[in-house]
Design a protein around this motif. Structure first.
Motif, PDB file in Angstrom:
ATOM      1  N   UNK A  87      57.497  25.898  71.215  1.00 22.09           N
ATOM      2  CA  UNK A  87      57.346  26.577  69.925  1.00 22.09           C
ATOM      3  C   UNK A  87      55.883  26.651  69.501  1.00 22.09           C
ATOM      4  N   UNK A  88      55.149  25.551  69.642  1.00 19.15           N
ATOM      5  CA  UNK A  88      53.744  25.554  69.221  1.00 19.15           C
ATOM      6  C   UNK A  88      52.920  26.525  70.056  1.00 19.15           C
ATOM      7  N   UNK A  89      53.229  26.635  71.338  1.00 17.18           N
ATOM      8  CA  UNK A  89      52.475  27.567  72.181  1.00 17.18           C
ATOM      9  C   UNK A  89      52.837  29.008  71.863  1.00 17.18           C
ATOM     10  N   UNK A  90      54.087  29.280  71.525  1.00 20.19           N
ATOM     11  CA  UNK A  90      54.461  30.627  71.106  1.00 20.19           C
ATOM     12  C   UNK A  90      53.790  30.992  69.791  1.00 20.19           C
ATOM     13  N   UNK A  91      53.701  30.040  68.872  1.00 18.64           N
ATOM     14  CA  UNK A  91      53.011  30.302  67.606  1.00 18.64           C
ATOM     15  C   UNK A  91      51.533  30.589  67.832  1.00 18.64           C
ATOM     16  N   UNK A  92      50.901  29.828  68.736  1.00 18.90           N
ATOM     17  CA  UNK A  92      49.480  30.065  69.028  1.00 18.90           C
ATOM     18  C   UNK A  92      49.279  31.419  69.681  1.00 18.90           C
ATOM     19  N   UNK A  93      50.140  31.784  70.605  1.00 14.53           N
ATOM     20  CA  UNK A  93      50.023  33.093  71.255  1.00 14.53           C
ATOM     21  C   UNK A  93      50.212  34.221  70.250  1.00 14.53           C
ATOM     22  N   UNK A  96      46.993  34.544  68.211  1.00 11.27           N
ATOM     23  CA  UNK A  96      45.918  35.168  68.972  1.00 11.27           C
ATOM     24  C   UNK A  96      46.154  36.674  69.126  1.00 11.27           C
ATOM     25  N   UNK A  97      47.391  37.060  69.388  1.00 14.21           N
ATOM     26  CA  UNK A  97      47.679  38.476  69.576  1.00 14.21           C
ATOM     27  C   UNK A  97      47.475  39.262  68.280  1.00 14.21           C
ATOM     28  N   UNK A  98      47.890  38.689  67.170  1.00 10.14           N
ATOM     29  CA  UNK A  98      47.681  39.386  65.904  1.00 10.14           C
ATOM     30  C   UNK A  98      46.199  39.558  65.606  1.00 10.14           C
ATOM     31  N   UNK A  99      45.432  38.515  65.892  1.00  6.77           N
ATOM     32  CA  UNK A  99      43.993  38.609  65.661  1.00  6.77           C
ATOM     33  C   UNK A  99      43.353  39.646  66.571  1.00  6.77           C
ATOM     34  N   UNK A 100      43.759  39.667  67.841  1.00  3.61           N
ATOM     35  CA  UNK A 100      43.173  40.620  68.781  1.00  3.61           C
ATOM     36  C   UNK A 100      43.559  42.048  68.428  1.00  3.61           C
ATOM     37  N   UNK A 101      44.821  42.259  68.090  1.00  2.00           N
ATOM     38  CA  UNK A 101      45.247  43.614  67.766  1.00  2.00           C
ATOM     39  C   UNK A 101      44.641  44.098  66.462  1.00  2.00           C
ATOM     40  N   UNK A 102      44.355  43.188  65.556  1.00  2.00           N
ATOM     41  CA  UNK A 102      43.669  43.583  64.330  1.00  2.00           C
ATOM     42  C   UNK A 102      42.241  44.004  64.600  1.00  2.00           C
ATOM     43  N   UNK A 103      41.612  43.405  65.625  1.00  2.00           N
ATOM     44  CA  UNK A 103      40.242  43.776  65.963  1.00  2.00           C
ATOM     45  C   UNK A 103      40.184  45.018  66.828  1.00  2.00           C
ATOM     46  N   UNK A 104      41.085  45.084  67.836  1.00  2.00           N
ATOM     47  CA  UNK A 104      40.995  46.138  68.842  1.00  2.00           C
ATOM     48  C   UNK A 104      41.739  47.409  68.446  1.00  2.00           C
ATOM     49  N   UNK A 105      42.890  47.275  67.794  1.00  2.00           N
ATOM     50  CA  UNK A 105      43.723  48.450  67.483  1.00  2.00           C
ATOM     51  C   UNK A 105      44.043  48.471  65.991  1.00  2.00           C
ATOM     52  N   UNK A 106      43.005  48.509  65.200  1.00  2.00           N
ATOM     53  CA  UNK A 106      43.185  48.419  63.758  1.00  2.00           C
ATOM     54  C   UNK A 106      43.953  49.610  63.202  1.00  2.00           C
ATOM     55  N   UNK A 352      56.635  20.352  83.224  1.00  2.00           N
ATOM     56  CA  UNK A 352      55.249  20.510  82.799  1.00  2.00           C
ATOM     57  C   UNK A 352      54.912  21.991  82.728  1.00  2.00           C
ATOM     58  N   UNK A 353      53.798  22.265  82.078  1.00  2.00           N
ATOM     59  CA  UNK A 353      53.294  23.635  82.016  1.00  2.00           C
ATOM     60  C   UNK A 353      52.586  23.937  83.325  1.00  2.00           C
ATOM     61  N   UNK A 354      53.098  24.895  84.054  1.00  2.00           N
ATOM     62  CA  UNK A 354      52.574  25.153  85.392  1.00  2.00           C
ATOM     63  C   UNK A 354      51.166  25.718  85.366  1.00  2.00           C
ATOM     64  N   UNK A 355      50.839  26.494  84.351  1.00  2.00           N
ATOM     65  CA  UNK A 355      49.513  27.125  84.324  1.00  2.00           C
ATOM     66  C   UNK A 355      49.062  27.312  82.882  1.00  2.00           C
ATOM     67  N   UNK A 356      47.841  26.919  82.610  1.00  2.00           N
ATOM     68  CA  UNK A 356      47.264  27.171  81.296  1.00  2.00           C
ATOM     69  C   UNK A 356      46.669  28.571  81.263  1.00  2.00           C
ATOM     70  N   UNK A 357      46.805  29.207  80.121  1.00  2.00           N
ATOM     71  CA  UNK A 357      46.278  30.560  79.988  1.00  2.00           C
ATOM     72  C   UNK A 357      45.283  30.615  78.831  1.00  2.00           C
ATOM     73  N   UNK A 358      44.136  31.189  79.077  1.00  2.00           N
ATOM     74  CA  UNK A 358      43.154  31.444  78.030  1.00  2.00           C
ATOM     75  C   UNK A 358      43.060  32.958  77.878  1.00  2.00           C
ATOM     76  N   UNK A 359      43.885  33.516  77.006  1.00  4.36           N
ATOM     77  CA  UNK A 359      43.985  34.967  76.908  1.00  4.36           C
ATOM     78  C   UNK A 359      42.727  35.577  76.300  1.00  4.36           C
ATOM     79  N   UNK A 360      42.205  34.935  75.291  1.00  2.22           N
ATOM     80  CA  UNK A 360      41.053  35.478  74.593  1.00  2.22           C
ATOM     81  C   UNK A 360      40.532  34.399  73.656  1.00  2.22           C
ATOM     82  N   UNK A 361      39.453  34.671  72.994  1.00  2.00           N
ATOM     83  CA  UNK A 361      38.883  33.704  72.070  1.00  2.00           C
ATOM     84  C   UNK A 361      39.667  33.687  70.769  1.00  2.00           C
ATOM     85  N   UNK A 362      39.852  32.516  70.233  1.00  5.67           N
ATOM     86  CA  UNK A 362      40.535  32.427  68.948  1.00  5.67           C
ATOM     87  C   UNK A 362      39.658  32.989  67.841  1.00  5.67           C
TER      88      UNK A 362
END
Length: 458
Positions: A87-93, A96-106, A352-362
């Protein structure tokens, strides 16, 4: 310890003893196919006669016990530790997506209800229906009365939250990976009355009288319960509601999790560790997860083998009668066969989490004309290094562990199955040089090892 055997055609057979397996391996009549649990595959044709075998499952919110019993003798014992960070990782994702879409596709047109699972569908005609409705307006106008409106509607498969679904899917995968021929599955069914767990004398209309019966919110209810005074110093001004268990760590806004403090005591508690008076606080998150996903789990398990259910009081009666210690693994053995006695040792598996993902900067920095490839965040999620991969099973100074992460250009950290660091006893730091590590085999989403200590009870 038993050695599990798979036939040449790919079917699981009854286990054998290590001496017999060693002879087959030396003669070239078998090969090793997995290490934990240790299993071999025969290289010659043989009969595939098996004995009836029952799998018992003791479901839990964090730890799950699985056991396989045949003729009153346990052949397989396993404890699975589920992930609790979905749940915490879905909330973080999502953040991040809302922030990115607000910047890139306003100026992009908002999109919503564009998933098949989220589009409301009429249960009568199959067309689109208004939001939060199960029937369209046309069918609603044609139907006469509430009961006739829903007559003949089949109950479809309900949806459960992704965090609970991930836990139940992990249990199903664990059952499918049991290296034995499964004849029947026994699952402990649960039903929790959370209000009765807090107030055993509750009955009738008292179920409708919650903590907010005479209050508009939990904060006011907390202040009224504590008589508008700080529980530490007795101050009556600048009062605040303190969460005994923080929201970030699974705490809720229930009245039992709230305590009235003044602003000074509240700051001292978080900064200086001020001790607070004891208050009975109960948390039923794990029980709620088990109860909410039990029907989904039963439906999935019934596709593997014939499924039967039992109840916790029956398991507890047979366990206490035999004098067996309470744990998830021991309960699973009793669930499978009430006369079976667990053996020492079991297989502990951690998801365990098989792979960490760094999609973009927070927090993105604006004004950059070229990609930011020199930022440290690009190196913090290294997945492979010098032939090693995260969560590989390795050996270091005679001990077996798992690579939890990489540091620098040639170092890693190794943990055992219980999460404790394996390091050089002559050093204080936990980093280990990869040149001193020997790789045994790779892992993806689970790590397993044999454990001899008593299983967990929670």
């Amino acid at each position: 310890m038993k050695v599990y055997v798979k036939s040449q055609s790919g079917k699981w057979l009854m286990p054998t003893n290590p001496a017999k397996a060693r002879i087959l391996l030396k003669q070239g009549k078998a090969k090793v196919i997995q290490r934990t649990p240790f299993a071999i595959r025969l290289l010659y044709g043989t009969t595939e006669h098996v004995q009836p075998l029952t799998v018992g499952i003791d479901d839990g919110g964090i730890n799950v016990g699985i056991a396989a019993v045949s003729k009153g003798k346990p052949l397989f014992q396993q404890e699975i530790t589920l992930r609790s960070d979905i749940k915490s990782k879905l909330d973080t994702r999502r953040q991040y997506r809302r922030s990115r879409r607000n910047r890139k596709t306003r100026y992009r047109k908002p999109r919503f209800l564009n998933r098949k699972s989220s589009i409301p569908v009429c249960k009568v005609c199959g067309g689109n229906s208004p939001a939060s409705q199960v029937i369209c307006r046309a069918c609603q106008n044609r139907a006469d009365g509430v009961h006739q409106r829903y007559a003949g509607i089949k109950k479809g498969s309900f949806q459960i939250p992704p965090s609970i679904k991930a836990k139940k899917e992990a249990i199903v995968r664990g059952v499918k990976q049991i290296p034995l021929p499964i004849s029947r599955i026994m699952l402990e069914d649960v039903y929790f009355d959370f209000q009765a767990m807090e107030n055993p004398d509750i009955s009738g209309e008292q179920y409708q009288h919650g903590d907010l019966l005479y209050h508009k919110n939990f904060k006011q209810a907390c202040l009224v319960r504590d008589k508008f005074k700080c529980r530490v110093c007795g101050a009556e001004s600048k009062l605040q509601c303190h969460h005994i268990r923080p929201r970030a760590k699974g705490g809720t806004d229930k009245l039992s999790n709230l305590m009235t403090l003044c602003d000074v005591c509240h700051d001292r508690h978080h900064k200086d560790g001020l001790k607070l008076p004891k208050q009975k606080s109960s948390f039923y998150m794990s029980a709620a997860h088990v109860q909410q996903g039990k029907h989904y789990l039963q439906r999935k398990l019934s596709k593997i083998a014939p499924l039967s259910t039992t109840f916790g009081y029956i398991t507890g009666h047979h366990r206490n009668r035999a004098g067996i210690e309470k744990s998830h693994v021991n309960d699973a053995v009793v669930i499978a066969d009430k006369n079976a006695i667990p053996f020492d040792g079991y297989i502990k598996t951690n998801h365990v989490q098989s792979r960490k993902r760094s999609l973009h900067e927070a927090t993105a920095r604006k004004g950059r004309k070229s990609p930011n490839r020199t930022q440290k965040r690009n190196n913090k999620n290294v997945f492979t290094l010098k032939g090693f991969t995260r969560w590989d099973t390795v050996q270091y100074k005679g001990r077996v562990g798992f690579i939890s992460g990489f540091t620098g250009s040639s170092s890693c950290r190794i943990v055992d199955i219980h999460g404790k660091y394996i390091k050089n006893p002559e050093k204080k730091y936990t980093q280990v040089n990869l040149r001193e590590v020997r790789k045994i085999h790779g892992n993806r989403s689970t790590v397993s090892d044999y454990a001899n200590s008593s299983p967990t009870e929670s």
